[in-house]
Scaffold this active site. Structure first.
Site: not given
Lengths: 280, 280
Positions: B146, B222, B255
């Site tokens: 991320s 996600d 995620h």
């Protein structure tokens, strides 16, 4: 039973559920890993009992067990370590008694007796719930860490035929004789040592009706080894009745999940073999 | 540099260190996994940059990377995600800016410029410190998640020849064009978009001096995919300049670290191959 979280993981699903437990009289949370094979047919389950201060999430997040469980087709069910949501007097005062420290016993002493019935919860209510609502068969095994290793040994020894395999990481092997166990058994069960014996693996094994082999991993650098865990007491008891036990002393390892993560694959394969599973 | 924790793990050591960072002007903590091979000779290292709200510990505890790192002989170095111990105005007010959200840039705006220099920290000071004090060679690679996936891509693209491999999980691919990136780059660098371009992988790749292949895993489920991550922008940019990129859309994954744990082995093997390591 309500699903409160779901994450795809190694081709299967890591899930969390909440349900109202009639055994404990509170709402409980538990985690379950369902391997990809569970989409086609019910799979066997390993129950994992966690240690002091843990919840249903520690093993799920830190042990790295899902990879091998996905390969083998093994579900992993992780209950919490005590009732939650009650606020009994003193319940949250210490890390080794009360919340987070149910010790997998059925308490008989007040104020604990109404809620602290984790033995019945993990051996009866939770397995029935899981089998009813999830693609999990009635074939199962049990393992755990520290307080949960004690719990796994006790559950297996008291229920011949129920579990196909049992193992433990750094279990409290002889709780009647160590400070953690004496505090917990005394608090939940009172002063009667006969009641304690029902939850002491080193005593239960002396009269076990089944010779289910016991696999134990223990770190040599575990801070709690001498004072609280006492694996030698269990090995000695097993030897006295020819109960099969393998105690693996792992040099340099401690009491942490880094230790569990290192050796969990061996345990999962041991359980899977006993459950009749083979690698895909 | 002081060791504050050490756990045996897969035959090696998982350690935490503290040191006074001259780049950041604060005391920082980082984690490092040293595989068994490091006891005999220096080993290559993969740097792992974590995402928003994380510390040096999330990857260490949740990714399950040590098993394969131990097999391959790869160290893993995990820095924290921002300076710590300062209390700048507003520093702790939001999860996506300030503490836990350094974005791996060198801030130019007040009050951040004195401490928020995570780009220099992770590309210069920390690698030099690690090489000086630990059995880690100068061969290295970089990955992250991320915000840290963004950081890994930027570090690799801005330093041709430095990293032997780069990969990312669900990276913020085009920060200039998404809310997380605009807030961070605007806050740390001011309004000048030319300054932002120095930290935007989808722009940096257009003028990359080296064609280091980029491996990206991205979960199809996600929550941040559309609004914040924008992998298509990076793929498009790579294609326009024939920069090798592999974007693997992983069906059903989100995620979380359950996603990372599922695919980290592929990344570690990708890095190891580029670093000249082979399975033992």
């Amino acid at each position: 039973m309500e699903m409160i979280a779901e994450n795809r993981c190694f081709g299967g699903y890591q899930r969390r559920y909440q349900h109202d437990s009639r055994t404990l009289g509170v709402t409980m949370t538990f985690s379950v890993y369902l391997p990809p094979q569970a989409e086609k047919a019910p799979v066997p389950a390993m129950y994992w009992l966690s240690g002091l201060t843990c919840t249903d999430e520690n093993f799920v997040q830190k042990a790295g067990a899902q990879r091998v469980a996905a390969e083998l087709g093994l579900a992993i069910v992780c209950p919490d370590t005590s009732p939650r949501g009650t606020d009994l007097p003193g319940e949250h005062d210490s890390y080794d008694f009360g919340s987070g420290a149910g010790f997998y016993v059925n308490a008989t002493q007040e104020p604990w007796a109404a809620h602290y019935r984790m033995y019945d919860y993990v051996t009866e209510e939770l397995p029935a719930l899981v089998r009813e609502h999830l693609p999990v068969s009635d074939r199962c095994s049990i393992s755990g860490h520290s307080m949960g290793g004690h719990g796994a040994l006790v559950c297996a020894l008291r229920n011949p035929g129920r579990y196909q395999a049992v193992s433990a990481f750094a279990p409290i092997c002889n709780p009647s004789d160590v400070p953690w166990g004496q505090k917990a058994l005394g608090g939940y069960l009172g002063d009667d040592k006969a009641a304690w014996a029902e939850y002491d693996a080193s005593l239960l094994v002396l009269q076990a009706a089944e010779r289910l082999p016991i696999l134990i991993d223990q770190g040599s650098h575990d801070n709690f080894l001498e004072e609280q865990l006492a694996p030698d007491a269990l090995v000695k008891a097993c030897q006295s009745v020819n109960h099969p036990v393998e105690l693996r002393m792992q040099s340099g390892y401690d009491h942490s999940y880094f230790f569990i993560a290192t050796f969990i694959e061996d345990h999962l394969r041991h359980h899977a073999a006993a459950l009749g599973l083979s690698p895909r």
